[in-house]
Each structure stands twice: as C-alpha cells, then as structure tokens.
Design a protein around this motif. Structure first.
Motif, PDB file in Angstrom:
ATOM      1  N   MET A  45       0.801  -1.215   0.000  1.00  0.00           N
ATOM      2  CA  MET A  45       0.000   0.000   0.000  1.00  0.00           C
ATOM      3  C   MET A  45       0.842   1.277   0.000  1.00  0.00           C
ATOM      4  N   GLU A  46       2.079   1.177   0.441  1.00  0.00           N
ATOM      5  CA  GLU A  46       2.926   2.351   0.611  1.00  0.00           C
ATOM      6  C   GLU A  46       3.087   3.161  -0.672  1.00  0.00           C
ATOM      7  N   THR A  47       3.242   2.495  -1.775  1.00  0.00           N
ATOM      8  CA  THR A  47       3.403   3.194  -3.058  1.00  0.00           C
ATOM      9  C   THR A  47       2.159   3.042  -3.925  1.00  0.00           C
ATOM     10  N   ASP A  48       1.066   2.612  -3.307  1.00  0.00           N
ATOM     11  CA  ASP A  48      -0.198   2.374  -4.010  1.00  0.00           C
ATOM     12  C   ASP A  48      -0.067   1.295  -5.087  1.00  0.00           C
ATOM     13  N   LEU A  49       0.877   0.383  -4.890  1.00  0.00           N
ATOM     14  CA  LEU A  49       0.987  -0.733  -5.831  1.00  0.00           C
ATOM     15  C   LEU A  49      -0.304  -1.544  -5.790  1.00  0.00           C
ATOM     16  N   ILE A  50      -0.734  -1.879  -4.577  1.00  0.00           N
ATOM     17  CA  ILE A  50      -1.997  -2.603  -4.384  1.00  0.00           C
ATOM     18  C   ILE A  50      -2.731  -1.920  -3.233  1.00  0.00           C
ATOM     19  N   SER A  51      -4.005  -1.642  -3.433  1.00  0.00           N
ATOM     20  CA  SER A  51      -4.763  -1.007  -2.350  1.00  0.00           C
ATOM     21  C   SER A  51      -5.976  -1.828  -1.934  1.00  0.00           C
ATOM     22  N   SER A  52      -6.224  -2.915  -2.603  1.00  0.00           N
ATOM     23  CA  SER A  52      -7.375  -3.765  -2.302  1.00  0.00           C
ATOM     24  C   SER A  52      -6.950  -4.887  -1.358  1.00  0.00           C
TER      25      SER A  52
END
Length: 86
Positions: A45-52
């Motif tokens: 989530m830190e770099t918005d790679l995956i947010s789900s």
C-alpha cells in the motif's frame, strides 16, 4: 480498468520495503527475514501498488505458495522471506 500486477512487481516492491524498513534483528542465520502480514500489507500500500485487501491477501498467498514467504508454523499472518527465492 485495473491492471494485472505480476509476481515480479510484488517481489521487487517487497525487496525494497524489506531492505529499507525491516529491523535488521529480524534477519535470520539461514538467509531469511521475518515478516508479518501487516508489514507486507504496508509494503504493497505504501506506493499504491496494491490497495485492495483481497488482492493483497491473494499476493501474500501467491508468495507463500511459491516459497518466497515461508509461513511460520501455526500462523498464517507471519513468516519469513526467503531472499534466494525473492
């Protein structure tokens, strides 16, 4: 439309996170490093790679199934990163 996030991209992000943020005392003699699911989630989530959340859980399970994350006996939310496999 969401794009497919591949295994290599997840591994690359995990490697950066682990070397930058995990406590060196978590590194074990056998070449692995302790990691908790919460750390993995933060890394994704830190770099918005995956947010789900379901996708993060699926990627954790994928890395566990492929031997990159070795689960701690009796705990599904912690394990160790196998640097060689990463």
């Amino acid at each position: 439309m969401p794009r497919k996030i591949g295994k290599q991209e997840v591994c690359d992000r995990l490697l950066v996170y682990a070397t930058d943020k995990l406590d060196p005392s978590a590194f074990l003699e056998d070449g692995t490093c302790r990691i908790k699911y919460t750390n993995f989630r933060e890394a994704m989530m830190e770099t918005d790679l995956i947010s789900s959340e379901p996708t993060i859980r699926n990627k954790w399970n994928m890395l566990t199934a492929s031997g990159i994350i070795i689960p701690t006996a009796g705990a599904q939310t912690s394990g160790a990163i196998d640097w060689g496999a990463l």
